[in-house]
Design an enzyme around this catalytic site. Structure first.
Site, PDB file in Angstrom:
ATOM      1  N   ASN A  11      34.703  65.274  23.028  1.00 44.41           N
ATOM      2  CA  ASN A  11      34.271  63.885  23.142  1.00 44.41           C
ATOM      3  C   ASN A  11      34.400  63.491  24.610  1.00 44.41           C
ATOM      4  OD1 ASN A  11      33.944  61.135  23.032  1.00 44.41           O
ATOM      5  ND2 ASN A  11      35.767  60.719  21.785  1.00 44.41           N
ATOM      6  N   TRP A  12      33.267  63.455  25.283  1.00 45.12           N
ATOM      7  CA  TRP A  12      33.312  63.191  26.733  1.00 45.12           C
ATOM      8  C   TRP A  12      33.538  61.706  27.033  1.00 45.12           C
ATOM      9  CZ3 TRP A  12      28.672  66.527  29.061  1.00 45.12           C
ATOM     10  CH2 TRP A  12      28.915  67.876  28.767  1.00 45.12           C
ATOM     11  N   LYS A  13      33.447  60.860  26.026  1.00 47.84           N
ATOM     12  CA  LYS A  13      33.646  59.408  26.177  1.00 47.84           C
ATOM     13  C   LYS A  13      32.731  58.852  27.286  1.00 47.84           C
ATOM     14  CE  LYS A  13      38.249  59.943  24.290  1.00 47.84           C
ATOM     15  NZ  LYS A  13      39.611  59.473  24.189  1.00 47.84           N
ATOM     16  N   HIS A  99      35.603  55.886  16.058  1.00 47.04           N
ATOM     17  CA  HIS A  99      36.670  56.306  16.974  1.00 47.04           C
ATOM     18  C   HIS A  99      37.612  55.125  17.211  1.00 47.04           C
ATOM     19  CE1 HIS A  99      38.747  57.594  20.595  1.00 47.04           C
ATOM     20  NE2 HIS A  99      38.406  58.828  20.257  1.00 47.04           N
ATOM     21  N   GLU A 101      38.902  53.991  19.775  1.00 49.18           N
ATOM     22  CA  GLU A 101      38.552  53.139  20.920  1.00 49.18           C
ATOM     23  C   GLU A 101      37.480  52.120  20.532  1.00 49.18           C
ATOM     24  OE1 GLU A 101      37.882  56.400  23.613  1.00 49.18           O
ATOM     25  OE2 GLU A 101      40.032  56.812  23.572  1.00 49.18           O
ATOM     26  N   GLU A 177      42.992  61.157  13.941  1.00 47.66           N
ATOM     27  CA  GLU A 177      43.395  60.905  15.322  1.00 47.66           C
ATOM     28  C   GLU A 177      44.411  59.764  15.357  1.00 47.66           C
ATOM     29  OE1 GLU A 177      40.258  62.454  18.254  1.00 47.66           O
ATOM     30  OE2 GLU A 177      39.724  60.414  17.740  1.00 47.66           O
ATOM     31  N   GLY A 183      44.961  60.392  24.364  1.00 45.76           N
ATOM     32  CA  GLY A 183      45.051  60.209  25.808  1.00 45.76           C
ATOM     33  C   GLY A 183      46.453  59.984  26.337  1.00 45.76           C
ATOM     34  N   SER A 222      45.414  64.313  22.244  1.00 42.31           N
ATOM     35  CA  SER A 222      46.168  65.147  23.185  1.00 42.31           C
ATOM     36  C   SER A 222      46.210  66.614  22.799  1.00 42.31           C
ATOM     37  CB  SER A 222      47.583  64.580  23.383  1.00 42.31           C
ATOM     38  OG  SER A 222      47.513  63.278  23.933  1.00 42.31           O
ATOM     39  N   GLY A 243      39.378  65.053  23.627  1.00 41.54           N
ATOM     40  CA  GLY A 243      38.922  64.097  24.626  1.00 41.54           C
ATOM     41  C   GLY A 243      39.125  64.635  26.029  1.00 41.54           C
ATOM     42  N   GLY A 244      40.250  64.294  26.635  1.00 42.62           N
ATOM     43  CA  GLY A 244      40.507  64.649  28.029  1.00 42.62           C
ATOM     44  C   GLY A 244      40.261  66.118  28.351  1.00 42.62           C
TER      45      GLY A 244
HETATM   46  P1  PGA Z   1      42.406  63.042  23.912  1.00 46.94           P
HETATM   47  O1  PGA Z   1      41.287  62.199  23.101  1.00 46.94           O
HETATM   48  O2  PGA Z   1      42.174  64.490  23.592  1.00 46.94           O
HETATM   49  O3  PGA Z   1      42.139  62.707  25.352  1.00 46.94           O
HETATM   50  O4  PGA Z   1      43.724  62.565  23.440  1.00 46.94           O
HETATM   51  C1  PGA Z   1      40.923  62.557  21.790  1.00 46.94           C
HETATM   52  C2  PGA Z   1      39.863  61.620  21.311  1.00 46.94           C
HETATM   53  O5  PGA Z   1      39.878  60.439  21.710  1.00 46.94           O
HETATM   54  O6  PGA Z   1      38.991  61.997  20.528  1.00 46.94           O
END
Ligand code: PGA
Length: 261
Positions: A11-13, A99, A101, A177, A183, A222, A243-244
């Site tokens: 997930n490149w956000k 998600h 976010e 999640e 993050g 994470s 994500g990251g």
């Molecule tokens: P993260 O994000 O790996 O940076 O914790 C995961 C996500 O938001 O899908």
């Protein structure tokens, strides 16, 4: 029965401009081409602005491309929004929905997520439905209830008359999640992940019977190269939503290499 083939999804956000996206997609594509037969499915979810370019770049590769959100309606007067059909039109085969976010940052409710899941399934795309508790909910002992409520509220109703949106093992992925793990560099213990994933599987079984065994349950929050192998070995963990670490090709590919189906 063997569990489903694992899925590693990036997930490149709201990161990555066109040139960086080309480099990142190219590196992931090269890994997929050179690593021999992959033991997992790979998906990258770039921002919508570069989805088409990334999908074109990966068109000969086993790496699939997905969106990060869509609108619930197929078309119309919704300025700034993107429909599931539009994502499909430029090469997406999956869409991340609900998600945290979006739920916690933008006020998306279960009902809104449910409508989007139906839209995605009606467009013949795979819905990756995210659920997860906040830290306060975990501390209050509410994790399992929160997960059950989010599943019940976010997946299409079994009684729906729209027909196409019946859940099946091929069109639905659930990502667990924990909000507090996204993050932050913090993760639940392996035992806590196992409890959550077993619970999600049981909730799905209650709803659709044994077909639920083949619905992929991803862990997200994470996940990094140094914890991926042990998380991916936990029962009922069928992949990761990254994500990251998905913004770094070496890290993302190292996580993919740790996924043995
Ligand atoms: P993260 O994000 O790996 O940076 O914790 C995961 C996500 O938001 O899908």
């Amino acid at each position: 029965m063997a569990g489903p083939r694992k899925l590693i999804a990036g997930n490149w956000k709201m990161n990555i401009l066109a040139a960086e996206g080309q480099a990142l997609a190219g590196a992931v594509g090269n890994y997929a081409a050179s690593a021999g037969p992959l033991d997992c499915d790979l998906l990258v979810c770039p921002p919508a602005t570069i989805l088409h370019a990334v999908a074109e770049q990966l068109s000969d590769s086993p790496v699939a491309v997905g969106g990060q959100n869509c609108h619930a309606e197929p078309s119309g007067a919704f300025t700034g929004e993107i429909s599931a059909a539009m994502l499909a039109d430029v090469g997406a085969t999956a869409v991340i929905l609900g998600h945290s976010e979006r739920r916690h940052g933008l006020g998306e409710t279960d009902a809104m997520v449910q409508a989007k899941v139906s839209a995605v399934l009606n467009a013949n795309l795979i819905a990756i439905v995210c659920i997860g508790e906040t830290e306060a909910e975990r501390d209050a002992g509410q994790t399992l209830a929160v997960l059950r409520n989010q599943l019940d509220g976010s997946l299409p109703s079994a009684a729906s008359t729209e027909g196409m949106e019946e859940l099946t093992e091929v069109n639905t992925v659930v990502a667990y999640e924990p909000v507090w793990a996204i993050g932050t560099g913090r993760t639940p213990t392996e035992a806590e992940i196992a409890v959550a994933h077993n619970h999600i599987r049981a909730c799905l079984e209650k709803r659709i019977g044994s077909a639920a065994d083949q619905i992929r349950l991803l862990y997200g929050g994470s996940m990094k190269p140094d914890n991926a192998a042990s998380i991916l070995l936990i029962d009922n963990v069928d992949g990761g939503l990254i994500g990251g670490a998905s913004l770094n090709a070496d890290d993302f590919c190292a996580i993919a290499a740790a996924a043995v189906s």
